[in-house]
Enzyme design. Structure first.
Site, PDB file in Angstrom:
ATOM      1  N   GLY A  54       1.299  -1.436  -0.126  1.00 58.54           N
ATOM      2  CA  GLY A  54       0.007   0.149   0.075  1.00 58.54           C
ATOM      3  C   GLY A  54       0.513   0.773  -0.261  1.00 58.54           C
ATOM      4  O   GLY A  54       2.007   1.169  -0.435  1.00 58.54           O
ATOM      5  N   ALA A  55       0.183   2.396   0.151  1.00 56.26           N
ATOM      6  CA  ALA A  55       0.866   3.552   0.237  1.00 56.26           C
ATOM      7  C   ALA A  55       1.686   3.639  -1.082  1.00 56.26           C
ATOM      8  O   ALA A  55       3.152   3.939  -1.651  1.00 56.26           O
ATOM      9  CB  ALA A  55       1.992   4.486   1.636  1.00 56.26           C
ATOM     10  N   HIS A 107       2.122   4.711  -4.490  1.00 60.32           N
ATOM     11  CA  HIS A 107       2.688   5.961  -5.539  1.00 60.32           C
ATOM     12  C   HIS A 107       2.790   4.936  -7.420  1.00 60.32           C
ATOM     13  O   HIS A 107       2.571   3.772  -7.942  1.00 60.32           O
ATOM     14  CB  HIS A 107       4.169   6.036  -4.938  1.00 60.32           C
ATOM     15  CG  HIS A 107       5.716   4.917  -4.775  1.00 60.32           C
ATOM     16  ND1 HIS A 107       5.881   3.812  -5.536  1.00 60.32           N
ATOM     17  CD2 HIS A 107       6.169   4.576  -3.780  1.00 60.32           C
ATOM     18  CE1 HIS A 107       6.527   3.461  -5.190  1.00 60.32           C
ATOM     19  NE2 HIS A 107       6.128   3.635  -4.093  1.00 60.32           N
ATOM     20  N   GLN A 126      15.437  -8.566  -3.179  1.00 69.34           N
ATOM     21  CA  GLN A 126      14.175  -8.755  -3.063  1.00 69.34           C
ATOM     22  C   GLN A 126      13.749  -9.883  -4.664  1.00 69.34           C
ATOM     23  O   GLN A 126      13.136 -10.918  -4.072  1.00 69.34           O
ATOM     24  CB  GLN A 126      12.807  -7.689  -2.878  1.00 69.34           C
ATOM     25  CG  GLN A 126      12.004  -8.437  -2.742  1.00 69.34           C
ATOM     26  CD  GLN A 126      10.442  -7.467  -1.809  1.00 69.34           C
ATOM     27  OE1 GLN A 126      10.497  -7.588  -0.629  1.00 69.34           O
ATOM     28  NE2 GLN A 126       9.699  -6.864  -2.799  1.00 69.34           N
ATOM     29  N   GLY A 146       9.450  -5.001  -8.717  1.00 68.00           N
ATOM     30  CA  GLY A 146       9.955  -3.881  -8.567  1.00 68.00           C
ATOM     31  C   GLY A 146      12.292  -4.097  -8.739  1.00 68.00           C
ATOM     32  O   GLY A 146      12.184  -4.495  -7.543  1.00 68.00           O
ATOM     33  N   GLN A 154       7.770  -9.276   7.746  1.00 66.12           N
ATOM     34  CA  GLN A 154       8.792  -8.664   7.193  1.00 66.12           C
ATOM     35  C   GLN A 154       9.563  -7.859   7.582  1.00 66.12           C
ATOM     36  O   GLN A 154      10.468  -7.067   7.199  1.00 66.12           O
ATOM     37  CB  GLN A 154       8.848  -8.526   5.508  1.00 66.12           C
ATOM     38  CG  GLN A 154       7.887  -7.317   5.534  1.00 66.12           C
ATOM     39  CD  GLN A 154       7.805  -7.414   3.643  1.00 66.12           C
ATOM     40  OE1 GLN A 154       6.808  -8.244   3.275  1.00 66.12           O
ATOM     41  NE2 GLN A 154       7.986  -6.449   3.471  1.00 66.12           N
ATOM     42  N   SER A 212       7.257   4.131  -0.543  1.00 67.74           N
ATOM     43  CA  SER A 212       6.888   4.341   0.474  1.00 67.74           C
ATOM     44  C   SER A 212       6.897   5.111   1.133  1.00 67.74           C
ATOM     45  O   SER A 212       6.061   5.654   2.270  1.00 67.74           O
ATOM     46  CB  SER A 212       5.686   3.076   0.415  1.00 67.74           C
ATOM     47  OG  SER A 212       4.492   2.550   0.153  1.00 67.74           O
ATOM     48  N   HIS A 214       4.253   1.919  -7.931  1.00 73.63           N
ATOM     49  CA  HIS A 214       3.797   0.679  -7.980  1.00 73.63           C
ATOM     50  C   HIS A 214       2.267   0.073  -9.323  1.00 73.63           C
ATOM     51  O   HIS A 214       2.460  -0.550  -9.681  1.00 73.63           O
ATOM     52  CB  HIS A 214       2.664   0.667  -7.179  1.00 73.63           C
ATOM     53  CG  HIS A 214       3.736   0.698  -5.185  1.00 73.63           C
ATOM     54  ND1 HIS A 214       3.286   1.506  -4.609  1.00 73.63           N
ATOM     55  CD2 HIS A 214       3.763  -0.282  -5.094  1.00 73.63           C
ATOM     56  CE1 HIS A 214       4.228   1.321  -3.610  1.00 73.63           C
ATOM     57  NE2 HIS A 214       4.321   0.209  -3.604  1.00 73.63           N
ATOM     58  N   LYS A 241      13.972  -2.112  -8.473  1.00 72.30           N
ATOM     59  CA  LYS A 241      14.538  -1.237  -6.797  1.00 72.30           C
ATOM     60  C   LYS A 241      14.444  -2.022  -5.327  1.00 72.30           C
ATOM     61  O   LYS A 241      15.255  -2.258  -5.174  1.00 72.30           O
ATOM     62  CB  LYS A 241      12.631  -0.239  -6.285  1.00 72.30           C
ATOM     63  CG  LYS A 241      12.611  -0.102  -5.263  1.00 72.30           C
ATOM     64  CD  LYS A 241      12.361   1.796  -4.366  1.00 72.30           C
ATOM     65  CE  LYS A 241      12.942   1.741  -3.245  1.00 72.30           C
ATOM     66  NZ  LYS A 241      12.429   1.112  -2.521  1.00 72.30           N
TER      67      LYS A 241
HETATM   68  P1  AMP Z   1       5.810  -1.767  -1.549  1.00 73.69           P
HETATM   69  O1  AMP Z   1       4.848  -2.022  -1.384  1.00 73.69           O
HETATM   70  O2  AMP Z   1       7.136  -1.644  -1.566  1.00 73.69           O
HETATM   71  O3  AMP Z   1       6.053  -3.961  -0.686  1.00 73.69           O
HETATM   72  O4  AMP Z   1       6.353  -2.786  -3.325  1.00 73.69           O
HETATM   73  C1  AMP Z   1       5.151  -3.565  -3.775  1.00 73.69           C
HETATM   74  C2  AMP Z   1       5.723  -3.444  -5.110  1.00 73.69           C
HETATM   75  O5  AMP Z   1       5.745  -2.596  -5.959  1.00 73.69           O
HETATM   76  C3  AMP Z   1       7.300  -4.303  -5.317  1.00 73.69           C
HETATM   77  O6  AMP Z   1       8.041  -4.828  -5.779  1.00 73.69           O
HETATM   78  C4  AMP Z   1       8.340  -3.043  -4.960  1.00 73.69           C
HETATM   79  O7  AMP Z   1       9.869  -3.471  -5.730  1.00 73.69           O
HETATM   80  C5  AMP Z   1       7.507  -2.257  -6.267  1.00 73.69           C
HETATM   81  N1  AMP Z   1       7.931  -1.288  -6.049  1.00 73.69           N
HETATM   82  C6  AMP Z   1       8.169  -0.208  -4.993  1.00 73.69           C
HETATM   83  N2  AMP Z   1       8.925   0.981  -5.403  1.00 73.69           N
HETATM   84  C7  AMP Z   1       9.375   1.505  -7.567  1.00 73.69           C
HETATM   85  C8  AMP Z   1       9.690   1.922  -7.722  1.00 73.69           C
HETATM   86  N3  AMP Z   1      10.268   3.013  -7.435  1.00 73.69           N
HETATM   87  N4  AMP Z   1       9.648   1.186  -9.139  1.00 73.69           N
HETATM   88  C9  AMP Z   1       9.391   0.220  -9.448  1.00 73.69           C
HETATM   89  N5  AMP Z   1       8.738  -0.320  -8.873  1.00 73.69           N
HETATM   90  C10 AMP Z   1       8.437  -0.419  -7.073  1.00 73.69           C
END
Ligand code: AMP
Length: 261
Positions: free
Chosen positions: A29-30, A32, A151, A145, A59, A184, A35, A147
């Site tokens: 969530g949160a 951007h 992971q 991602g 995690q 996020s 995502h 990023k």
């Molecule tokens: P999270 O909500 O942080 O667990 O991220 C969910 C998914 O979005 C994960 O696969 C992250 O790697 C991906 N993600 C987060 N930030 C970015 C970004 N800036 N660019 C591309 N993918 C992202």
């Protein structure tokens, strides 16, 4: 958009989708633009797009980090609806761990370096929950991602090791104009920190040694957890005030390392 809070109802729903390709984006969530780039890619490659929002306690190795993790449920729903996501999964913690987290996926090598050194058991928490989500949704493709490079590699490794039917798709890092990788946690930076945060990616991308980058980052006010080169990629984690940032960048084409990262 159909929202499933109940895991059994979600499983039933996904079982009925015969002959329909499903692309899945797990998130905490949160949301951007990072995502949403995954959502866009999934929409282009599948009949149906499913996403999940689950802030996975397994995690987080720091209770404060979990408490302070941004929660933006209402805005997230509007964004996912605007991006025409078909199904959203929002399970409860107690339903995701009916076994009280006794059963876990654990990786014993590449999860122990880089982030793993600073966040013990973090990747086991990630892998366990990603596997559970994939078992609920059964997507043909799941999007992650770059990023979160380590992971991504570990999830690809798990998919291969456990013969998962889901293809793990890597998506490029989406950045702010100044180079800061969207995250996020960036919401937690104050105005001054947000301005300074851009230096992280700038310094990480310079053609210098990891040691030189560490020195420059420290001079710029960052606390450096690690800056390391692996497989032609530079990976780093820094802290700015209370916020921890991670990023990575490819620095050369050919692979040369003794790990798969
Ligand atoms: P999270 O909500 O942080 O667990 O991220 C969910 C998914 O979005 C994960 O696969 C992250 O790697 C991906 N993600 C987060 N930030 C970015 C970004 N800036 N660019 C591309 N993918 C992202």
């Amino acid at each position: 958009m159909e929202i499933f809070n109940n895991i059994q109802s979600a499983r039933k729903h996904f079982r009925t989708l015969d002959g329909v390709s499903v692309g899945f984006i797990p998130t905490m969530g949160a949301l951007h633009a990072g995502h949403l780039s995954l959502v866009r890619r999934a929409a282009a490659e599948n009949d149906i797009v499913a996403a999940s929002i689950f802030i996975n306690p397994a995690q987080f190795n720091d209770a404060n980090d979990f408490e302070n993790y941004p929660r933006k449920f209402d805005t997230d729903i509007s964004l996912l609806e605007a991006f025409e996501v078909d199904v959203l999964l929002t399970p409860e913690v107690e339903d995701m761990f009916p076994d009280k987290y006794n059963y876990q996926v654990s990786e014993n090598k590449e999860s122990k370096i880089l982030e793993g050194l600073y966040r013990p058991r973090h990747f086991d928490g990630v892998l366990t929950v990603v596997l559970k989500l994939l078992n609920i949704v059964h997507p043909g493709k799941a999007y992650f991602g770059e990023k979160d490079w380590q992971q991504l590699k570990l999830i690809q490794g798990m998919a291969k090791a456990l013969f998962l039917d889901t293809e793990i798709i890597a998506c490029p890092t989406i950045r702010e104009k100044d180079g800061l990788a969207m995250s996020s946690r960036n919401i937690l930076l104050d105005k001054d920190e947000l301005k300074r945060a851009a230096k992280f990616h700038q310094i990480l991308s310079e053609k210098t040694t990891p040691e030189a980058k560490t020195t420059t980052l420290e001079k710029a006010g960052f606390k450096v957890d690690y800056i390391e080169e692996r497989e032609g990629r530079i990976l780093g984690a820094v802290r700015l005030g209370k916020v921890r940032l991670i990023d990575n960048e490819q620095i050369w084409e050919n692979q040369k390392s003794n790990t798969n990262l």
